[in-house]
Design a protein around this motif. Sequence first.
Motif, PDB file in Angstrom:
ATOM      1  N   ASP A  82       0.853  -1.194   0.000  1.00 48.65           N
ATOM      2  CA  ASP A  82       0.000   0.000   0.000  1.00 48.65           C
ATOM      3  C   ASP A  82       0.884   1.237   0.000  1.00 48.65           C
ATOM      4  OD1 ASP A  82      -1.717   2.112   0.489  1.00 48.65           O
ATOM      5  OD2 ASP A  82      -2.745   1.142   2.162  1.00 48.65           O
ATOM      6  N   PRO A  83       1.115   1.825  -1.176  1.00 46.41           N
ATOM      7  CA  PRO A  83       2.027   2.966  -1.240  1.00 46.41           C
ATOM      8  C   PRO A  83       1.555   4.184  -0.442  1.00 46.41           C
ATOM      9  CG  PRO A  83       0.992   2.599  -3.376  1.00 46.41           C
ATOM     10  CD  PRO A  83       0.581   1.463  -2.492  1.00 46.41           C
ATOM     11  N   VAL A  84       0.255   4.365  -0.294  1.00 45.75           N
ATOM     12  CA  VAL A  84      -0.245   5.503   0.487  1.00 45.75           C
ATOM     13  C   VAL A  84       0.083   5.290   1.962  1.00 45.75           C
ATOM     14  CG1 VAL A  84      -2.314   6.750   1.256  1.00 45.75           C
ATOM     15  CG2 VAL A  84      -2.010   6.197  -1.168  1.00 45.75           C
ATOM     16  N   LEU A  85      -0.109   4.096   2.464  1.00 48.48           N
ATOM     17  CA  LEU A  85       0.257   3.796   3.850  1.00 48.48           C
ATOM     18  C   LEU A  85       1.743   4.066   4.081  1.00 48.48           C
ATOM     19  CD1 LEU A  85      -0.491   2.454   6.666  1.00 48.48           C
ATOM     20  CD2 LEU A  85       0.496   0.400   5.662  1.00 48.48           C
ATOM     21  N   VAL A  86       2.569   3.610   3.171  1.00 49.28           N
ATOM     22  CA  VAL A  86       4.019   3.839   3.290  1.00 49.28           C
ATOM     23  C   VAL A  86       4.310   5.333   3.329  1.00 49.28           C
ATOM     24  CG1 VAL A  86       6.259   3.581   2.134  1.00 49.28           C
ATOM     25  CG2 VAL A  86       4.676   1.637   2.250  1.00 49.28           C
ATOM     26  N   GLU A  87       3.697   6.096   2.433  1.00 48.84           N
ATOM     27  CA  GLU A  87       3.947   7.539   2.385  1.00 48.84           C
ATOM     28  C   GLU A  87       3.447   8.248   3.648  1.00 48.84           C
ATOM     29  OE1 GLU A  87       5.791   9.447   0.315  1.00 48.84           O
ATOM     30  OE2 GLU A  87       6.335   7.619  -0.756  1.00 48.84           O
ATOM     31  N   LEU A  88       2.318   7.810   4.190  1.00 53.52           N
ATOM     32  CA  LEU A  88       1.844   8.396   5.450  1.00 53.52           C
ATOM     33  C   LEU A  88       2.836   8.119   6.577  1.00 53.52           C
ATOM     34  CD1 LEU A  88      -1.967   7.513   5.284  1.00 53.52           C
ATOM     35  CD2 LEU A  88      -0.957   9.807   5.111  1.00 53.52           C
ATOM     36  N   VAL A  89       3.344   6.908   6.622  1.00 54.28           N
ATOM     37  CA  VAL A  89       4.311   6.525   7.665  1.00 54.28           C
ATOM     38  C   VAL A  89       5.589   7.336   7.538  1.00 54.28           C
ATOM     39  CG1 VAL A  89       5.861   4.627   8.353  1.00 54.28           C
ATOM     40  CG2 VAL A  89       3.398   4.227   8.125  1.00 54.28           C
ATOM     41  N   VAL A  90       6.140   7.427   6.330  1.00 58.87           N
ATOM     42  CA  VAL A  90       7.412   8.136   6.181  1.00 58.87           C
ATOM     43  C   VAL A  90       7.235   9.641   6.359  1.00 58.87           C
ATOM     44  CG1 VAL A  90       8.537   6.320   4.833  1.00 58.87           C
ATOM     45  CG2 VAL A  90       7.336   8.143   3.623  1.00 58.87           C
ATOM     46  N   LEU A  91       6.072  10.160   5.967  1.00 54.13           N
ATOM     47  CA  LEU A  91       5.808  11.580   6.219  1.00 54.13           C
ATOM     48  C   LEU A  91       5.704  11.834   7.716  1.00 54.13           C
ATOM     49  CD1 LEU A  91       5.223  14.487   5.451  1.00 54.13           C
ATOM     50  CD2 LEU A  91       2.832  13.819   5.027  1.00 54.13           C
ATOM     51  N   ARG A  92       4.994  10.969   8.432  1.00 56.35           N
ATOM     52  CA  ARG A  92       4.838  11.194   9.880  1.00 56.35           C
ATOM     53  C   ARG A  92       6.183  11.129  10.595  1.00 56.35           C
ATOM     54  NH1 ARG A  92       3.818  14.310  13.116  1.00 56.35           N
ATOM     55  NH2 ARG A  92       3.381  13.659  15.242  1.00 56.35           N
ATOM     56  N   ALA A  93       7.013  10.155  10.275  1.00 52.28           N
ATOM     57  CA  ALA A  93       8.346  10.092  10.891  1.00 52.28           C
ATOM     58  C   ALA A  93       9.146  11.346  10.561  1.00 52.28           C
ATOM     59  CB  ALA A  93       9.098   8.848  10.425  1.00 52.28           C
ATOM     60  N   SER A  94       9.052  11.798   9.323  1.00 47.40           N
ATOM     61  CA  SER A  94       9.780  12.998   8.908  1.00 47.40           C
ATOM     62  C   SER A  94       9.283  14.241   9.639  1.00 47.40           C
ATOM     63  CB  SER A  94       9.654  13.191   7.397  1.00 47.40           C
ATOM     64  OG  SER A  94      10.213  12.082   6.718  1.00 47.40           O
ATOM     65  N   GLN A  95       7.986  14.304   9.904  1.00 42.26           N
ATOM     66  CA  GLN A  95       7.443  15.421  10.687  1.00 42.26           C
ATOM     67  C   GLN A  95       7.980  15.390  12.115  1.00 42.26           C
ATOM     68  OE1 GLN A  95       3.287  14.546  10.133  1.00 42.26           O
ATOM     69  NE2 GLN A  95       3.065  16.011   8.453  1.00 42.26           N
ATOM     70  N   VAL A  96       7.970  14.222  12.725  1.00 44.19           N
ATOM     71  CA  VAL A  96       8.475  14.085  14.091  1.00 44.19           C
ATOM     72  C   VAL A  96       9.947  14.483  14.148  1.00 44.19           C
ATOM     73  CG1 VAL A  96       8.999  12.419  15.936  1.00 44.19           C
ATOM     74  CG2 VAL A  96       6.790  12.325  14.763  1.00 44.19           C
ATOM     75  N   ASN A  97      10.704  14.091  13.133  1.00 49.63           N
ATOM     76  CA  ASN A  97      12.142  14.388  13.089  1.00 49.63           C
ATOM     77  C   ASN A  97      12.455  15.772  12.526  1.00 49.63           C
ATOM     78  OD1 ASN A  97      13.147  11.954  14.169  1.00 49.63           O
ATOM     79  ND2 ASN A  97      12.817  10.926  12.210  1.00 49.63           N
ATOM     80  N   ARG A  98      11.423  16.477  12.070  1.00 53.70           N
ATOM     81  CA  ARG A  98      11.574  17.827  11.517  1.00 53.70           C
ATOM     82  C   ARG A  98      12.532  17.872  10.332  1.00 53.70           C
ATOM     83  NH1 ARG A  98      12.355  21.403  16.825  1.00 53.70           N
ATOM     84  NH2 ARG A  98      13.561  22.501  15.265  1.00 53.70           N
ATOM     85  N   CYS A  99      12.379  16.899   9.439  1.00 52.39           N
ATOM     86  CA  CYS A  99      13.216  16.830   8.244  1.00 52.39           C
ATOM     87  C   CYS A  99      12.494  17.513   7.086  1.00 52.39           C
ATOM     88  CB  CYS A  99      13.538  15.377   7.894  1.00 52.39           C
ATOM     89  SG  CYS A  99      14.589  15.218   6.433  1.00 52.39           S
ATOM     90  N   ALA A 100      12.834  18.763   6.845  1.00 51.75           N
ATOM     91  CA  ALA A 100      12.152  19.556   5.813  1.00 51.75           C
ATOM     92  C   ALA A 100      12.277  18.926   4.431  1.00 51.75           C
ATOM     93  CB  ALA A 100      12.709  20.983   5.799  1.00 51.75           C
ATOM     94  N   PHE A 101      13.439  18.395   4.105  1.00 46.17           N
ATOM     95  CA  PHE A 101      13.637  17.775   2.799  1.00 46.17           C
ATOM     96  C   PHE A 101      12.643  16.627   2.600  1.00 46.17           C
ATOM     97  CE2 PHE A 101      15.312  14.515   0.036  1.00 46.17           C
ATOM     98  CZ  PHE A 101      15.665  15.240  -1.097  1.00 46.17           C
ATOM     99  N   CYS A 102      12.566  15.734   3.586  1.00 48.77           N
ATOM    100  CA  CYS A 102      11.698  14.562   3.466  1.00 48.77           C
ATOM    101  C   CYS A 102      10.221  14.933   3.565  1.00 48.77           C
ATOM    102  CB  CYS A 102      12.074  13.517   4.519  1.00 48.77           C
ATOM    103  SG  CYS A 102      13.697  12.772   4.222  1.00 48.77           S
ATOM    104  N   ILE A 103       9.876  15.885   4.404  1.00 53.49           N
ATOM    105  CA  ILE A 103       8.484  16.338   4.494  1.00 53.49           C
ATOM    106  C   ILE A 103       8.038  16.859   3.125  1.00 53.49           C
ATOM    107  CG2 ILE A 103       6.934  18.087   5.459  1.00 53.49           C
ATOM    108  CD1 ILE A 103       8.631  17.839   8.090  1.00 53.49           C
TER     109      ILE A 103
END
Length: 149
Positions: A31-52
Amino acid sequence: MSHRMKVWGLLPEFGRAQLKLTTAAKKGLGDPVLVELVVLRASQVNRCAFCIDMHVRNLREAGVSPRRIDLLPAWEEAGDLYSERERAALALTEAVTVLTDGHVPDAVYDRAAAHFTESELAHLIAVIVAINNWNRVNVTVRQPPGEEL
């Protein structure tokens, strides 16, 4: 803030290995949307502007509603906007990303295990670990959003 170094250009083998790790991790989730939600959420927590920036664009291109993207930081309070499976994955993402108690709580792990097969759960954990690695490198070197790696 200025970009500190182009680490991915300095360590191309490391970058290729990180890309292979990420690709292998994603393969078993389907499920690519699930994967993208997961990686976006981790990136938000880590404050990674590039990945967000990258993962918001990916979700938009996949046709995910702006509301689901915008409310991701408050997924727990967003009611039925996210499925139970997505919420279980997001809870695990936050627990693995933060590790403030030095472990992932049993309740969080068990919640995810109830929604994913053992193989899917292994892939989900691998995706979370992979994005955290991307985030940590990009935050450390201040990788600018939208710039080539």
